[in-house]
Every structure is written in C-alpha cells, then in structure tokens.
Scaffold this active site. Structure first.
Site, PDB file in Angstrom:
ATOM      1  N   ARG A  20      -4.068 -11.635  -0.722  1.00  0.00           N
ATOM      2  CA  ARG A  20      -4.277 -10.403   0.443  1.00  0.00           C
ATOM      3  C   ARG A  20      -5.436 -10.809   1.343  1.00  0.00           C
ATOM      4  O   ARG A  20      -5.887 -10.246   2.256  1.00  0.00           O
ATOM      5  CB  ARG A  20      -4.144  -9.165   0.239  1.00  0.00           C
ATOM      6  CG  ARG A  20      -2.759  -8.770  -0.114  1.00  0.00           C
ATOM      7  CD  ARG A  20      -2.644  -7.015  -0.366  1.00  0.00           C
ATOM      8  NE  ARG A  20      -1.310  -6.690  -0.461  1.00  0.00           N
ATOM      9  CZ  ARG A  20      -1.009  -5.877  -1.240  1.00  0.00           C
ATOM     10  NH1 ARG A  20      -1.632  -4.844  -1.852  1.00  0.00           N
ATOM     11  NH2 ARG A  20       0.458  -5.503  -1.412  1.00  0.00           N
ATOM     12  N   CYS A  54       2.840  10.706  -1.623  1.00  0.00           N
ATOM     13  CA  CYS A  54       3.544   9.891  -0.816  1.00  0.00           C
ATOM     14  C   CYS A  54       3.316  10.106   0.688  1.00  0.00           C
ATOM     15  O   CYS A  54       3.425  11.256   1.226  1.00  0.00           O
ATOM     16  CB  CYS A  54       5.102  10.184  -0.881  1.00  0.00           C
ATOM     17  SG  CYS A  54       6.111   8.919   0.153  1.00  0.00           S
ATOM     18  N   TYR A  99      14.237 -13.753   2.025  1.00  0.00           N
ATOM     19  CA  TYR A  99      12.958 -12.887   1.601  1.00  0.00           C
ATOM     20  C   TYR A  99      11.646 -13.510   1.800  1.00  0.00           C
ATOM     21  O   TYR A  99      10.901 -13.007   2.306  1.00  0.00           O
ATOM     22  CB  TYR A  99      13.372 -12.319   0.145  1.00  0.00           C
ATOM     23  CG  TYR A  99      11.941 -11.741  -0.296  1.00  0.00           C
ATOM     24  CD1 TYR A  99      11.613 -10.473  -0.106  1.00  0.00           C
ATOM     25  CD2 TYR A  99      11.041 -12.657  -0.897  1.00  0.00           C
ATOM     26  CE1 TYR A  99      10.271  -9.844  -0.452  1.00  0.00           C
ATOM     27  CE2 TYR A  99       9.720 -11.947  -1.095  1.00  0.00           C
ATOM     28  CZ  TYR A  99       9.461 -10.682  -0.997  1.00  0.00           C
ATOM     29  OH  TYR A  99       8.101 -10.186  -1.220  1.00  0.00           O
ATOM     30  N   GLU A 107       4.101 -15.510  -3.026  1.00  0.00           N
ATOM     31  CA  GLU A 107       5.388 -14.990  -2.812  1.00  0.00           C
ATOM     32  C   GLU A 107       6.219 -15.540  -3.995  1.00  0.00           C
ATOM     33  O   GLU A 107       7.163 -14.885  -4.510  1.00  0.00           O
ATOM     34  CB  GLU A 107       6.001 -15.171  -1.602  1.00  0.00           C
ATOM     35  CG  GLU A 107       5.352 -14.076  -0.562  1.00  0.00           C
ATOM     36  CD  GLU A 107       5.477 -12.512  -1.024  1.00  0.00           C
ATOM     37  OE1 GLU A 107       6.427 -12.218  -1.203  1.00  0.00           O
ATOM     38  OE2 GLU A 107       4.666 -11.825  -0.240  1.00  0.00           O
ATOM     39  N   ASP A 131      13.509  -6.496  -0.793  1.00  0.00           N
ATOM     40  CA  ASP A 131      13.356  -6.691  -2.003  1.00  0.00           C
ATOM     41  C   ASP A 131      13.625  -5.565  -2.870  1.00  0.00           C
ATOM     42  O   ASP A 131      14.012  -4.365  -2.237  1.00  0.00           O
ATOM     43  CB  ASP A 131      12.016  -7.384  -2.670  1.00  0.00           C
ATOM     44  CG  ASP A 131      10.869  -6.269  -2.397  1.00  0.00           C
ATOM     45  OD1 ASP A 131      10.978  -5.076  -2.197  1.00  0.00           O
ATOM     46  OD2 ASP A 131       9.862  -6.708  -3.114  1.00  0.00           O
TER      47      ASP A 131
HETATM   48 FE1  SF4 Z   1       9.862   8.099  -2.690  1.00  0.00          FE
HETATM   49 FE2  SF4 Z   1       9.219  10.612  -3.127  1.00  0.00          FE
HETATM   50 FE3  SF4 Z   1       8.110   9.195  -1.379  1.00  0.00          FE
HETATM   51 FE4  SF4 Z   1      10.635  10.013  -1.165  1.00  0.00          FE
HETATM   52  S1  SF4 Z   1       8.875  11.444  -1.186  1.00  0.00           S
HETATM   53  S2  SF4 Z   1       9.821   8.023  -0.389  1.00  0.00           S
HETATM   54  S3  SF4 Z   1      10.926   9.391  -3.034  1.00  0.00           S
HETATM   55  S4  SF4 Z   1       7.678   8.814  -3.258  1.00  0.00           S
END
Ligand code: SF4
Length: 365
Positions: free
Chosen positions: A37, A214, A132, A49, A150
């Site tokens: 990177r 997330c 890919y 890769e 992937d």
């Molecule tokens: Fe994945 Fe949870 Fe994010 Fe949904 S909220 S994309 S399941 S980490």
C-alpha cells in the site's frame, strides 16, 4: 440483480454519495499499513495480489519482501530462470501462481515495453490474470474504474443488501459484480476497492461481524433485519478426500539423495512439477507400490525401504498423508530429469512444503 426477486438497489441513489464518503473516510483513517500500500507501482501491486490469492496476509508478508528484493522489477523477473522464481515462492503453495507470474512478466517485457498494461483487455491476456487481478491492479495502480469482487467484497455486499443464497452461484456472483461496479467510487477506484476488501477482512468478518464499528452500518439491511449471522448462506462443502503419497528418500554413502521432476499421477496434488522425491499415490500397499515405481521409473531393484513417521499435509479439499520411506543405496540411479543433491540442503532448492516435510522426516532419522 433483477433475477433476484424483490431486491432493491443496495443503496438508494440519493444516499450513494454519503455511503461512498463514509466508507472512504473510514478506510483512509483506519487502513492497515501494508508494504504494497506504500506504492503505486503496478508490478508491486500485482505481485501482492497474486500472493494474496488463497493465502493469508501474515503468511504473504515475508515472501513478498523477499520476492521483491530478489526481483525488484518486471524485467528482473522476466530475466530469471523459472527455478529461481519457484525457489522464492517455495513454501507459499499453489505454485502455478508463480509460474504464471513469471510467464506474464515475460509477456509484459516482450509485448508491453516492460510496464503492466493499462488497458483491461490487454491485462486479461497475461498469464494468470483474471477479472479480479486485472481490476485490482488497474484500479489501485492506475486509478482505472474497475471494481473488484472477491469473497470479502461479496460478503459485505450480500449483508448490505440482505441477499441470501450461495454467493458463488454463477448468476448471483455475476449480479454482485454488476452491483460492485455500480457502487464504485469512480473518483478513487483503488481506495474504494481496497476499502470494501478491508471492511470485509477486518469488520464485516465471516463470523461475528463488528457492526458497532462499521462505517456503513446505517445502510445495512442485514443489520436492520437481524440477519448478519445468517448471511451469507453457508456454502456446500466438498467432502475432503483422503490421499496417501508414499515417497522414497534414497540416500547414498555421501548423504546425497535423488530428486525427480516427474509429473506422475500424484503430481497435481502436491508437487506441481517441482523437484520432488520419487513418489506414488498409494492404492493399497505403500511399500510395494513405491518399490514398483522405483523399479519402473529408475531401474532400482530390490531396495530395502525403511518406513519413517508419516506426516499430514492438507491441500484444499484433500487430506494428504505423506508416508516417507528411507532407502540406503550404494549409488544413486541416473535417469533423465533427476538430480542428486545433499539431503540436508533440500531447503535451499525450489521444492514444495510437502517435499520439505518428507526430507525432514529422513534427516531426523
Ligand atoms: Fe457488515 Fe455489520 Fe457493517 Fe452490515 S453493519 S456491513 S453486517 S459490519
């Protein structure tokens, strides 16, 4: 995605800019530091890769560094002998990747002036380069607008859209490819592709995704529906096949042994045309079948085979038992595509890890 009834676009058009911005910001803040990177050099990205296919990042790291020290440019790789390339790859497995890399380096030198091609069609003509790899290299090195798909990206997309089914099923995979392309942040395709892969590797993991961390949780249908653990649907696993390979470590008075380069019937399983001990895939009686092979292939009659401890070796869906035998011989047989080498120097040759395990059993004897 239309054949998957009831599926709405993964992210509504009016929220797509927000979605892209959140994922890209997260990636730029949290991306792991990887040697590949730190460069926009297409060759370095391509090597990474290829190595990362079917191999974990931690396992790739030392190989990557050594490989680039040994072959710092496409032309140095193209000039090398195949045996040197295989030696640098030795232990990483799936050796056809190394052979293709080497072949493709020669194609790049002979046809593309020594630079990884910028055009998608041209990249796809290189040995071992599929959709890919082409998309990954072109987007990261040249900012070309190609999305990657992937296993990690597919899982993230499936959860975002609460898409059920076997993701590797061809029609669904194709639909996911179109979705990945629609979502692509065209202004930063390299970062975008890496961001989705990174999210899949570090947060949206196969088991227990960490949805609280997330960056795109607000867009995730699986989370909203409480389906994160149920998606993707488990793949139908191929039942493992048990294979036994009997191998002969012949040893002469000077401690030398014989390696052969013989694409026998077991070859595709373990050794991939690398230097290896004379071996046979066992049907019933390991010692008897191995002795027969030694007689037929090398003209060695009446050798006494001493059974050594067996070793396990797992290759994709095969559970391989390596059954080495040691045989002392007055002199090593001479035959085409064989070579005599000091047994304790096997590690310095381009051999597979299965061959190393067999040698280790004989050396510790
Ligand atoms: Fe994945 Fe949870 Fe994010 Fe949904 S909220 S994309 S399941 S980490």
């Amino acid at each position: 995605m239309r054949q998957y009834a009831g599926m709405k676009p993964l992210v509504p058009a009016k929220r797509i800019a927000d979605f892209r911005a959140q994922l890209l910001t997260w990636f730029r803040r949290h991306k792991r530091d990887m040697p590949w990177r730190r460069s926009r050099d297409a060759y370095r990205i391509w090597v990474a890769e290829v190595m990362l296919q079917q191999t974990r990042i931690a396992a790739v790291m030392p190989y990557y560094r050594n490989f680039l020290r040994r072959f710092p440019t496409v032309s140095s790789l193209a000039r090398a002998r195949e045996s040197e390339v295989l030696k640098s790859w030795s232990g990483l497995g799936y050796y056809s990747r190394a052979r293709n890399l080497h072949r493709a380096a020669r194609q790049i030198v002979s046809t593309h002036g020594g630079t990884f091609p910028r055009e998608h069609e041209a990249a796809l003509t290189l040995a071992g380069v599929g959709r890919y790899t082409a998309a990954a290299v072109l987007s990261i090195a040249y900012a070309a607008p190609f999305s990657v798909l992937d296993g990690n990206v597919a899982r993230v997309l499936a959860r975002l859209g609460a898409i059920r089914g076997d993701l590797r099923e061809p029609a669904l995979w194709k639909a996911l490819e179109s979705t990945a392309q629609e979502l692509l942040a065209a202004e930063a395709p390299g970062d975008w592709n890496q961001a989705l892969m990174e999210l899949g590797e570090t947060v949206c993991t196969p088991q227990s995704p960490r949805c609280g961390e997330c960056p795109v949780a607000a867009f995730c249908r699986a989370r909203r529906l409480g389906l994160t653990e149920a998606i993707p649907s488990p793949r139908k696993k191929r039942a493992p096949v048990a294979v036994t390979i009997a191998a002969a470590v012949l040893r002469d008075a000077e401690g030398r042994t014989l390696l052969v380069q013989d694409p026998g019937e077991h070859d595709h399983v373990l050794f991939s045309r690398m230097w290896q001990f004379p071996a046979v895939e066992v049907r019933k009686d390991a010692a008897k079948e191995l002795a027969q092979r030694l007689r037929q292939a090398l003209g060695l009659a009446a050798v006494e085979l001493e059974k050594l401890p067996a070793a396990r070796h797992a290759v994709t869906f095969r559970n391989v038992t390596l059954q080495p035998f040691l045989a002392s011989v007055a002199s090593l047989p001479k035959a085409p595509r064989t070579r005599a080498v000091p047994l304790d120097q096997i590690g310095e040759l381009p051999v597979s890890s299965a061959t190393r395990k067999i040698a280790a059993a004989a050396i510790s004897r």
